[in-house]
Design an enzyme around this catalytic site. Sequence first.
Site, PDB file in Angstrom:
ATOM      1  N   SER A 195       0.847  -1.187   0.000  1.00  0.00           N
ATOM      2  CA  SER A 195       0.000   0.000   0.000  1.00  0.00           C
ATOM      3  C   SER A 195       0.891   1.249   0.000  1.00  0.00           C
ATOM      4  CB  SER A 195      -0.924  -0.012   1.206  1.00  0.00           C
ATOM      5  OG  SER A 195      -0.151  -0.039   2.377  1.00  0.00           O
ATOM      6  N   LEU A 196       0.265   2.383  -0.154  1.00  0.00           N
ATOM      7  CA  LEU A 196       1.015   3.637  -0.249  1.00  0.00           C
ATOM      8  C   LEU A 196       0.613   4.578   0.870  1.00  0.00           C
ATOM      9  CD1 LEU A 196       0.671   4.381  -4.078  1.00  0.00           C
ATOM     10  CD2 LEU A 196       2.799   3.860  -2.863  1.00  0.00           C
ATOM     11  N   GLU A 214       2.806  10.173 -11.587  1.00  0.00           N
ATOM     12  CA  GLU A 214       1.845   9.533 -12.505  1.00  0.00           C
ATOM     13  C   GLU A 214       0.490   9.450 -11.803  1.00  0.00           C
ATOM     14  OE1 GLU A 214       2.722   5.091 -12.634  1.00  0.00           O
ATOM     15  OE2 GLU A 214       4.149   5.840 -11.140  1.00  0.00           O
ATOM     16  N   LYS A 248      -2.768   8.130  -9.959  1.00  0.00           N
ATOM     17  CA  LYS A 248      -3.136   6.951  -9.156  1.00  0.00           C
ATOM     18  C   LYS A 248      -4.478   6.478  -9.710  1.00  0.00           C
ATOM     19  CE  LYS A 248      -3.368   5.370  -4.369  1.00  0.00           C
ATOM     20  NZ  LYS A 248      -4.576   4.566  -4.397  1.00  0.00           N
ATOM     21  N   ASP A 290      -7.862   4.551 -10.086  1.00  0.00           N
ATOM     22  CA  ASP A 290      -8.827   4.007  -9.130  1.00  0.00           C
ATOM     23  C   ASP A 290      -9.438   2.731  -9.719  1.00  0.00           C
ATOM     24  OD1 ASP A 290     -10.392   3.727  -6.947  1.00  0.00           O
ATOM     25  OD2 ASP A 290     -11.737   5.395  -7.390  1.00  0.00           O
ATOM     26  N   ARG A 320      -5.140  -8.270  -5.600  1.00  0.00           N
ATOM     27  CA  ARG A 320      -4.479  -8.047  -4.327  1.00  0.00           C
ATOM     28  C   ARG A 320      -5.151  -8.809  -3.196  1.00  0.00           C
ATOM     29  NH1 ARG A 320      -2.992  -2.478  -1.303  1.00  0.00           N
ATOM     30  NH2 ARG A 320      -5.177  -1.965  -1.548  1.00  0.00           N
ATOM     31  N   GLU A 349      -2.721  -1.748 -12.656  1.00  0.00           N
ATOM     32  CA  GLU A 349      -4.101  -1.545 -12.250  1.00  0.00           C
ATOM     33  C   GLU A 349      -5.053  -1.904 -13.387  1.00  0.00           C
ATOM     34  OE1 GLU A 349      -4.015  -0.512  -9.128  1.00  0.00           O
ATOM     35  OE2 GLU A 349      -5.953   0.405  -8.647  1.00  0.00           O
ATOM     36  N   TYR A 367       2.423  -0.212 -13.629  1.00  0.00           N
ATOM     37  CA  TYR A 367       3.131   0.846 -12.908  1.00  0.00           C
ATOM     38  C   TYR A 367       4.248   0.342 -12.006  1.00  0.00           C
ATOM     39  CZ  TYR A 367      -0.421  -0.418  -9.422  1.00  0.00           C
ATOM     40  OH  TYR A 367      -1.240  -1.100  -8.574  1.00  0.00           O
ATOM     41  N   LYS A 381       7.271   8.569  -7.014  1.00  0.00           N
ATOM     42  CA  LYS A 381       8.220   7.509  -6.623  1.00  0.00           C
ATOM     43  C   LYS A 381       9.629   8.031  -6.864  1.00  0.00           C
ATOM     44  CE  LYS A 381       4.817   4.215  -8.249  1.00  0.00           C
ATOM     45  NZ  LYS A 381       4.384   3.380  -9.361  1.00  0.00           N
ATOM     46  N   LYS A 397      -3.198  12.623  -2.669  1.00  0.00           N
ATOM     47  CA  LYS A 397      -4.616  12.443  -3.003  1.00  0.00           C
ATOM     48  C   LYS A 397      -5.269  13.755  -3.441  1.00  0.00           C
ATOM     49  CE  LYS A 397      -6.229   8.605  -2.264  1.00  0.00           C
ATOM     50  NZ  LYS A 397      -6.476   7.798  -1.129  1.00  0.00           N
ATOM     51  N   CYS A 456     -48.288  11.293 -12.228  1.00  0.00           N
ATOM     52  CA  CYS A 456     -47.121  11.101 -13.081  1.00  0.00           C
ATOM     53  C   CYS A 456     -46.898  12.362 -13.922  1.00  0.00           C
ATOM     54  CB  CYS A 456     -47.350   9.900 -13.992  1.00  0.00           C
ATOM     55  SG  CYS A 456     -46.115   9.722 -15.284  1.00  0.00           S
ATOM     56  N   CYS A 482     -47.565  11.513 -17.879  1.00  0.00           N
ATOM     57  CA  CYS A 482     -48.878  11.223 -18.465  1.00  0.00           C
ATOM     58  C   CYS A 482     -50.047  11.695 -17.595  1.00  0.00           C
ATOM     59  CB  CYS A 482     -49.012   9.729 -18.740  1.00  0.00           C
ATOM     60  SG  CYS A 482     -49.208   8.749 -17.249  1.00  0.00           S
ATOM     61  N   CYS A 534     -46.033   5.300 -11.423  1.00  0.00           N
ATOM     62  CA  CYS A 534     -47.128   5.741 -12.280  1.00  0.00           C
ATOM     63  C   CYS A 534     -48.008   4.530 -12.575  1.00  0.00           C
ATOM     64  CB  CYS A 534     -46.535   6.285 -13.570  1.00  0.00           C
ATOM     65  SG  CYS A 534     -47.744   6.474 -14.878  1.00  0.00           S
ATOM     66  N   CYS A 593     -48.714   5.893 -20.630  1.00  0.00           N
ATOM     67  CA  CYS A 593     -47.598   6.750 -20.227  1.00  0.00           C
ATOM     68  C   CYS A 593     -46.452   6.629 -21.230  1.00  0.00           C
ATOM     69  CB  CYS A 593     -47.123   6.331 -18.836  1.00  0.00           C
ATOM     70  SG  CYS A 593     -45.789   7.365 -18.234  1.00  0.00           S
TER      71      CYS A 593
HETATM   72  S1  IVH Z   1       2.614   2.021  -6.893  1.00  0.00           S
HETATM   73  C1  IVH Z   1       4.836  -0.236  -3.684  1.00  0.00           C
HETATM   74  N1  IVH Z   1       1.347   3.367  -8.722  1.00  0.00           N
HETATM   75  O1  IVH Z   1      -2.759   2.187  -5.218  1.00  0.00           O
HETATM   76  C2  IVH Z   1       3.559   0.399  -4.032  1.00  0.00           C
HETATM   77  N2  IVH Z   1       0.047   2.176  -7.157  1.00  0.00           N
HETATM   78  O2  IVH Z   1      -2.619   2.640  -2.369  1.00  0.00           O
HETATM   79  C3  IVH Z   1       3.123   0.001  -5.347  1.00  0.00           C
HETATM   80  N3  IVH Z   1      -2.354   2.334  -7.546  1.00  0.00           N
HETATM   81  O3  IVH Z   1      -2.267  -1.173  -4.334  1.00  0.00           O
HETATM   82  C4  IVH Z   1       2.021   0.832  -5.788  1.00  0.00           C
HETATM   83  N4  IVH Z   1      -2.240   3.593  -9.325  1.00  0.00           N
HETATM   84  O4  IVH Z   1      -3.593  -0.669  -6.436  1.00  0.00           O
HETATM   85  C5  IVH Z   1       1.224   2.583  -7.652  1.00  0.00           C
HETATM   86  N5  IVH Z   1       0.371   4.562 -10.444  1.00  0.00           N
HETATM   87  C6  IVH Z   1       0.266   3.784  -9.379  1.00  0.00           C
HETATM   88  C7  IVH Z   1      -0.988   3.376  -8.892  1.00  0.00           C
HETATM   89  C8  IVH Z   1      -1.058   2.573  -7.777  1.00  0.00           C
HETATM   90  C9  IVH Z   1      -3.048   2.951  -8.505  1.00  0.00           C
HETATM   91  C10 IVH Z   1      -2.970   1.564  -6.441  1.00  0.00           C
HETATM   92  C11 IVH Z   1      -2.457   0.167  -6.308  1.00  0.00           C
HETATM   93  C12 IVH Z   1      -1.956   0.060  -4.906  1.00  0.00           C
HETATM   94  C13 IVH Z   1      -2.669   1.181  -4.230  1.00  0.00           C
HETATM   95  C14 IVH Z   1      -1.888   1.660  -3.029  1.00  0.00           C
END
Ligand code: IVH
Length: 624
Positions: A3-4, A37, A39, A41, A60, A97, A149, A213, A237, A342, A345, A366, A372
């Site tokens: 996770s980040l 880059e 993120k 969703d 994941r 992703e 990514y 990164k 974010k 309605c 109609c 209705c 209608c």
């Molecule tokens: S790098 C070591 N790059 O965000 C971390 N993650 O909050 C590797 N995600 O599980 C993640 N876009 O599902 C990275 N450009 C991006 C991303 C990205 C979406 C998601 C990914 C990760 C989650 C972490």
Amino acid sequence: MLSLDNAFADEDVTDFAVRIRRFLKLPDEETLVFTAEPKIDGLSMSLRYEDGKLVTAATRGDGEEGEDVTANIRTLGDVPQTLKGRSIPSICEVRGEVYMLHSDFAALNKRQVESEEPVYANPRNSAAGSLRQKDPSITASRKLKFFAYSWGEMSEMPEKTQSGMMQWLEKIGFPVNPLFRTCKSVDKMLAAYQSIEEKRAKLGYDIDGVVYKLDRLDWQERLGFVSRSPRWAIAHKFAAEKAATIVKDIDIQVGRTGALTPVAKLEPVTVGGVVVQNATLHNEDFIKGIGPKGEPLRDGADIRVGDTVTIQRAGDVIPQVLAVDLKKRPKSAKPYRFPDKCPVCGSHAVREVNPRTGKEDAVRRCTGGLICAAQAVERIRHFVSRDAFDIEGLGEKQVEALYADGSIMEPADIFTLPARDRRASKKLADREGYGEVSVKNLFDAIEQRRSVALNRLIYSLGIRHVGETNAKLIARHYGSIEALLKGVAAAGKDHESEAYQELNAIGGIGDVVADAIVEFFKERRNREALDRLLDQIEVEPMQVASSTSPVAGKTVVFTGALEKMTRDEAKAQAERLGAKVAGSVSAKTDYVVAGPGAGSKLKDAQKHGVTVLSEDDWVKLIAR
Ligand code: IVH
């Protein structure tokens, strides 16, 4: 997978760079290069390639173990089955992703609505749902996309930087986000953030921030991880997509099933780069500040025209109303009165009462099914469908086209169409999609249906809750269209009337169905449309059910849960039909009607060799 850490403010990004510099003990003059880059969703995906061939794809999951979705991932055009180029490391784990474009999401939900399947709340959920399909051909039809990514296990590292790796990933066949770039200062990172946020609304897919990164991989290695988050990366974010605006009006939209949905017309406001002018208000209770379980919403504040409201556009395509600012409510603002007619109609619109809970349905509908415009095409299609009038040659496209040009606005028009076409200068046969033969076949099919069985006619009207079985029960009971019209007209006067009790007492009918029938015939315009239809057709009378029903004199035991009626209703109905309802099963029992959760009585039935029926079987039996 990983996770980040999140950054929300610009200072969090500055702090991130400072922490890295301190950790690596770098002098101030040493330039730190970062990548930036979007993120995405969507859903993170790990793709394992052995000797250049895709072998497994996993989501994941809970962070430890993912789901194996290899067969489904193979249907994605964005994911190569074989990696391009020579000297590919024997083991390559590529991460990225999976996501869905807004346009594909909207088209999917449209199809879901048409096939009466549940709709997805947002593109991410629909991507997840699409990946979880058992049948890969369904996943294929959902048009999922992929951006690479990152990577996991690599038997050899082809590059020394993050940006080098991204170029390499692109070279071996993966889509890499086009907004990817490198930044040599925090200011450049923040500029990248701003530029990506500005493009956000037009990307066509959901992103919820920017990921930075550190570019050098040797430094990434030295920095390592704090629990599951890398020290060398952070997600910046975007601010929650909320905004305050004013409700200018409340509009009512009528769906194809007659459901009235309120929509707030807003003073246009930009939320996360998108101009928002409408927000869904779901239903009457939502406006009043009452949730689906009767709980207060927005602290119980109702929504009025003139109110200042906070709206949110969170990945979801349709913006929501989160809160009402009561301090800003104009003195003249009045509680909203949900229409009981309605808007399309003019027929009356009703909320059904669920007899089991005694609660009103959240949706107001209705009742003008036949007239209608919002429901017309759907109703006409039902009218001509196989178990109704069964008119071949009137498919969805034809009905839509004939409705659009005014040729068929209601069922009666189908029967006047041949004569009108004979008189018309522009003939149906001259139209695109038609020819002499197809028109002749259609007109023949129409002529053949000028005489119809009463039960088919009743079913074809598309009255709520009146499917084939109930249509048959009603037809058997009244026997002729004249008796039916007389009976339901009298039943519509009041619930205590003998006629209403008679309708309600027809086997399997009950309050909900009886009310729907009464409402339908009470609507003057439905009656007029039906009269116009009756001018065109003959309705074959039916033999009235004899007083000896198939269950008269039989002993019945009900056990388990019933879904269509309460136990009391079922008992009363069985008794009306002359059956005896017993509390326990013996060799003298004729039928055991067992619903979900049936226990010992079901076992007793098997012991005594008694016929066991489902609730549906029972309804069918008494309808015979
Ligand atoms: S790098 C070591 N790059 O965000 C971390 N993650 O909050 C590797 N995600 O599980 C993640 N876009 O599902 C990275 N450009 C991006 C991303 C990205 C979406 C998601 C990914 C990760 C989650 C972490």
